[in-house]
Enzyme design. Structure first.
Site, PDB file in Angstrom:
ATOM      1  N   GLU A  94      98.892 -37.052   9.116  1.00  0.00           N
ATOM      2  CA  GLU A  94      98.919 -36.912  10.568  1.00  0.00           C
ATOM      3  C   GLU A  94      97.487 -36.780  11.094  1.00  0.00           C
ATOM      4  OE1 GLU A  94     100.083 -37.433  13.260  1.00  0.00           O
ATOM      5  OE2 GLU A  94     101.357 -35.853  14.070  1.00  0.00           O
ATOM      6  N   ASP A  95      97.290 -37.150  12.347  1.00  0.00           N
ATOM      7  CA  ASP A  95      95.947 -37.010  12.924  1.00  0.00           C
ATOM      8  C   ASP A  95      95.654 -35.565  13.325  1.00  0.00           C
ATOM      9  OD1 ASP A  95      97.814 -37.077  15.016  1.00  0.00           O
ATOM     10  OD2 ASP A  95      96.765 -38.602  16.190  1.00  0.00           O
ATOM     11  N   ARG A 113      90.988 -45.086  20.815  1.00  0.00           N
ATOM     12  CA  ARG A 113      91.355 -44.980  19.398  1.00  0.00           C
ATOM     13  C   ARG A 113      90.308 -45.604  18.474  1.00  0.00           C
ATOM     14  NH1 ARG A 113      96.749 -43.305  19.000  1.00  0.00           N
ATOM     15  NH2 ARG A 113      98.204 -44.133  20.528  1.00  0.00           N
ATOM     16  N   LYS A 149      95.064 -27.501  15.578  1.00  0.00           N
ATOM     17  CA  LYS A 149      94.711 -26.577  16.673  1.00  0.00           C
ATOM     18  C   LYS A 149      95.606 -25.345  16.561  1.00  0.00           C
ATOM     19  CE  LYS A 149      93.704 -30.055  20.292  1.00  0.00           C
ATOM     20  NZ  LYS A 149      94.351 -30.681  21.460  1.00  0.00           N
ATOM     21  N   LYS A 174     100.639 -43.795  16.076  1.00  0.00           N
ATOM     22  CA  LYS A 174      99.509 -44.665  15.774  1.00  0.00           C
ATOM     23  C   LYS A 174      98.276 -43.848  15.406  1.00  0.00           C
ATOM     24  CE  LYS A 174     101.067 -47.705  19.493  1.00  0.00           C
ATOM     25  NZ  LYS A 174     100.727 -48.098  20.878  1.00  0.00           N
ATOM     26  N   GLY A 175      98.296 -42.576  15.830  1.00  0.00           N
ATOM     27  CA  GLY A 175      97.095 -41.733  15.754  1.00  0.00           C
ATOM     28  C   GLY A 175      96.453 -41.613  14.377  1.00  0.00           C
ATOM     29  N   PHE A 201      90.975 -31.527  24.534  1.00  0.00           N
ATOM     30  CA  PHE A 201      91.614 -32.806  24.240  1.00  0.00           C
ATOM     31  C   PHE A 201      90.630 -33.723  23.528  1.00  0.00           C
ATOM     32  CE2 PHE A 201      94.068 -36.643  24.666  1.00  0.00           C
ATOM     33  CZ  PHE A 201      95.343 -36.152  24.437  1.00  0.00           C
ATOM     34  N   ASP A 251      94.076 -40.889  20.806  1.00  0.00           N
ATOM     35  CA  ASP A 251      93.981 -41.583  22.090  1.00  0.00           C
ATOM     36  C   ASP A 251      94.157 -40.648  23.272  1.00  0.00           C
ATOM     37  OD1 ASP A 251      96.836 -41.121  21.652  1.00  0.00           O
ATOM     38  OD2 ASP A 251      97.134 -42.390  23.409  1.00  0.00           O
ATOM     39  N   ASP A 257      99.246 -29.923  16.731  1.00  0.00           N
ATOM     40  CA  ASP A 257      98.954 -29.209  17.973  1.00  0.00           C
ATOM     41  C   ASP A 257      99.985 -28.079  18.136  1.00  0.00           C
ATOM     42  OD1 ASP A 257      97.685 -28.861  20.512  1.00  0.00           O
ATOM     43  OD2 ASP A 257      99.182 -30.112  21.466  1.00  0.00           O
TER      44      ASP A 257
HETATM   45  P1  IMP Z   1     102.559 -31.539  18.324  1.00  0.00           P
HETATM   46  O1  IMP Z   1     103.981 -31.887  18.090  1.00  0.00           O
HETATM   47  O2  IMP Z   1     102.375 -30.766  19.602  1.00  0.00           O
HETATM   48  O3  IMP Z   1     101.910 -30.825  17.158  1.00  0.00           O
HETATM   49  O4  IMP Z   1     101.841 -32.897  18.637  1.00  0.00           O
HETATM   50  C1  IMP Z   1     101.061 -33.552  17.783  1.00  0.00           C
HETATM   51  C2  IMP Z   1     100.727 -34.932  18.369  1.00  0.00           C
HETATM   52  O5  IMP Z   1     100.204 -34.817  19.687  1.00  0.00           O
HETATM   53  C3  IMP Z   1      99.655 -35.583  17.541  1.00  0.00           C
HETATM   54  O6  IMP Z   1     100.210 -36.431  16.583  1.00  0.00           O
HETATM   55  C4  IMP Z   1      98.870 -36.360  18.565  1.00  0.00           C
HETATM   56  O7  IMP Z   1      99.398 -37.663  18.696  1.00  0.00           O
HETATM   57  C5  IMP Z   1      99.080 -35.636  19.859  1.00  0.00           C
HETATM   58  N1  IMP Z   1      97.906 -34.794  20.214  1.00  0.00           N
HETATM   59  C6  IMP Z   1      97.815 -33.454  20.169  1.00  0.00           C
HETATM   60  N2  IMP Z   1      96.608 -33.021  20.522  1.00  0.00           N
HETATM   61  C7  IMP Z   1      95.883 -34.136  20.788  1.00  0.00           C
HETATM   62  C8  IMP Z   1      94.521 -34.361  21.189  1.00  0.00           C
HETATM   63  O8  IMP Z   1      93.690 -33.440  21.377  1.00  0.00           O
HETATM   64  N3  IMP Z   1      94.156 -35.658  21.353  1.00  0.00           N
HETATM   65  C9  IMP Z   1      95.008 -36.702  21.154  1.00  0.00           C
HETATM   66  N4  IMP Z   1      96.280 -36.539  20.764  1.00  0.00           N
HETATM   67  C10 IMP Z   1      96.718 -35.268  20.584  1.00  0.00           C
HETATM   68 MG    MG Z   2     100.167 -38.482  16.569  1.00  0.00          MG
END
Ligand code: IMP
Ligand code: MG
Length: 176
Positions: free
Chosen positions: A94-95, A160, A126, A38-39, A147, A154, A98
């Site tokens: 994508e939002d 959100r 990040k 949803k992000g 965060f 969210d 990470d």
């Molecule tokens: P990854 O697979 O670790 O890169 O995760 C990415 C997902 O984790 C993103 O689509 C977000 O939904 C969530 N996420 C990562 N960091 C944050 C944050 O700082 N705030 C909110 N959601 C986050």
């Molecule tokens: Mg996401």
């Protein structure tokens, strides 16, 4: 909220720039924009209006962190695309990237589906948190290892709808 990371106006400037970059790179072509729910929903709706090309919209949802703030590392497709992406110029929207695990998985998945091209557009990244290498073709801005919430992001499904992006107070998620 501990502090504001991106004001509404700063988000608007970033979205406009990303839309311009995509418009320039795909001149004369069509793009298939995939929103990662949803992000990315809020970012997506602004971004597609900043792309001055024929754009088709589609949606996908991946398994998320659950209600906490730490990644499980497991990726699952909860909601899949409505149409085939074969032969299409896919732009994943994508939002935030990470650890990179979700996008690493998804980019590979799209190549198997024989998209013509697969690019990643993320509002935030990040880099200090990466576990796998992921190329963010269109990156809004690098974020600190904190965060973030708001503008689609969210914490336990809350925040959100904030029009800006802020840093959540660590006390709020340290309890989990
Ligand atoms: P990854 O697979 O670790 O890169 O995760 C990415 C997902 O984790 C993103 O689509 C977000 O939904 C969530 N996420 C990562 N960091 C944050 C944050 O700082 N705030 C909110 N959601 C986050
Ligand atoms: Mg996401």
């Amino acid at each position: 909220m501990q502090e504001i990371f991106l004001e509404e106006i700063a988000i608007h400037d970033i979205v406009t720039r990303l839309g311009d970059e995509i418009t320039r790179d795909f001149q004369g072509e069509e793009v298939y924009a995939v929103c990662i729910l949803k992000g990315a929903a809020l970012f997506f709706s602004d971004l597609v209006r900043a792309i001055k090309l024929p754009v088709q919209l589609d949606f996908m949802q991946l398994s998320s962190y659950g209600s906490g703030s730490a990644s499980s590392g497991q990726v699952k497709i909860l909601l899949d695309l409505a149409s085939s992406v074969e032969g299409k110029n896919v732009i994943i929207v994508e939002d935030i990237v990470d650890t990179g695990l979700s996008m690493h998985y998804l980019m590979e998945n799209f190549r198997h589906r024989r998209a013509k091209s697969v690019r990643l557009c993320s509002l935030l990244s990040k880099p200090s948190r990466r576990k796998v290498d992921v190329r963010v073709d269109y990156c809004g801005i690098e974020a600190p290892d904190a965060f973030l919430v708001g503008y689609g992001l969210d914490y336990a499904q809350k925040y959100r709808n904030l029009p800006y992006i802020g840093v959540l107070k660590p006390e709020i998620y340290a309890k989990n």
